[in-house]
Write an enzyme that holds these catalytic residues in place. Sequence first.
Site, PDB file in Angstrom:
ATOM      1  N   HIS A  30      -3.572   4.234   4.709  1.00 26.69           N
ATOM      2  CA  HIS A  30      -4.654   3.249   4.835  1.00 26.69           C
ATOM      3  C   HIS A  30      -5.972   3.873   4.389  1.00 26.69           C
ATOM      4  CE1 HIS A  30      -7.129   0.045   6.415  1.00 26.69           C
ATOM      5  NE2 HIS A  30      -7.806   0.923   7.127  1.00 26.69           N
TER       6      HIS A  30
ATOM      7  N   TYR B 131       4.436   5.312  11.217  1.00 28.83           N
ATOM      8  CA  TYR B 131       4.749   3.932  11.559  1.00 28.83           C
ATOM      9  C   TYR B 131       5.599   3.186  10.532  1.00 28.83           C
ATOM     10  CZ  TYR B 131       0.525   3.310   8.671  1.00 28.83           C
ATOM     11  OH  TYR B 131      -0.404   3.369   7.668  1.00 28.83           O
TER      12      TYR B 131
ATOM     13  N   ARG C  15       0.865  -1.176   0.000  1.00 28.10           N
ATOM     14  CA  ARG C  15       0.000   0.000   0.000  1.00 28.10           C
ATOM     15  C   ARG C  15       0.910   1.237   0.000  1.00 28.10           C
ATOM     16  NH1 ARG C  15      -1.943   0.597   5.392  1.00 28.10           N
ATOM     17  NH2 ARG C  15      -0.603   2.412   5.515  1.00 28.10           N
TER      18      ARG C  15
END
Length: 404
Positions: free
Chosen positions: A303, A312, A299
């Site tokens: 998100h 992160y 990805r």
Amino acid sequence: MTVESTAARKPRRSSGTKRAAGAASASKTPAAKAVATAQNAEPQLVQLLTPEGERIGVAENPDNAEFVSYVEDITTEDLRALYRDMVLTRRFDGEATALQRQGELGLWASLLGQEAAQIGSGRALRDDDYVFPTYREHGVAWCRGVDPTNLLGMFRGVNHGGWDPNTNNFHLYTIVIGSQTLHATGYAMGVAKDGADSAVIAYFGDGASSQGDVAEAFTFSAVYNAPVVFFCQNNQWAISEPTERQMRVPLYQRAQGFGFPGVRVDGNDVLACLAVTRWALDRARRGEGPTLVEAYTYRMGAHTTSDDPTKYRRDEETQAWEAKDPILRLKTHLLASGGADEAFFEELEVESEALGKRVREVVRAMPDPDTMAIFENVYADGHALVDEERAQFAAYLASFEEGH
């Protein structure tokens, strides 16, 4: 062809107790060594097109033989069509992200980087197959003929899905994580009882694979030999949780415990995704039961538009995957093989701009919904409680009109 495995997270160090000593002793047993080997082994990856755009045939990798046969009919024109699908899907997705940033949508879940997994699998389907998506399958929706602008109504808050699922055999987007795998399994069991030779496919992510609903779907589909393909897009991050914190073995190997095959495919290789999905669907139609396909992809964006991936994950990781861009991979192959010239890409850019313009115009022109429509079609014959709630809500709205 192999890729790095999703290695298990190392356990926290113990404080030197007898339990720790016992665990250390146990880790030396043959069974423990076998488990450790399975966790660290590099799983097989089906790949037919390298990141450099080079075709991989049977001669280069004999393990590809069974899958190569499923794309022998693909012509240069077909490759251009797959490239067009990916480019236009990415443009639509980019426009939707921009519209959300401009306040036109409440939220958007981008598919950036996952175009090959979705277009390859989507183009493997027959018209009579049925799709159960999550909320990110914009490319699959494109393949099923769903107008891209219909996907945006839910994210704008004007409807609950702007298409009839039975028109395109493409179910409404499912927000509840993993539940669509149960819906797909039940539908597939019905298909089998009807004696039809169509197949069902359910899409979900690596994070959803940790849900109990998915495990239940695996169990039922295996026991009832349901003609369903579980297509997992492993994009490495379940929101902010990496795969090694979710599973101790490569995801596709989970299928073995339920009694059906699993295969890992390069999710950035549209040709391999097409071949593997065709193979899995063919198994289902022959009555051989379910298959788990793990599309190993990434990805590249957030998100959703409410997420900040820089919190992160490292930039180096994203940059490494950008070099494996599925669209760039196929473009490189088309140019190197003479399958497309600059005129083709220029015409596609014009078409892409037109799509973006239409999406912007349609979204901004979407009418606000009837505020009372939420009470319609809850029950087939009406219900006293719904009638009471409708009256209360109408009175509440009227209070604003009266200046209260």
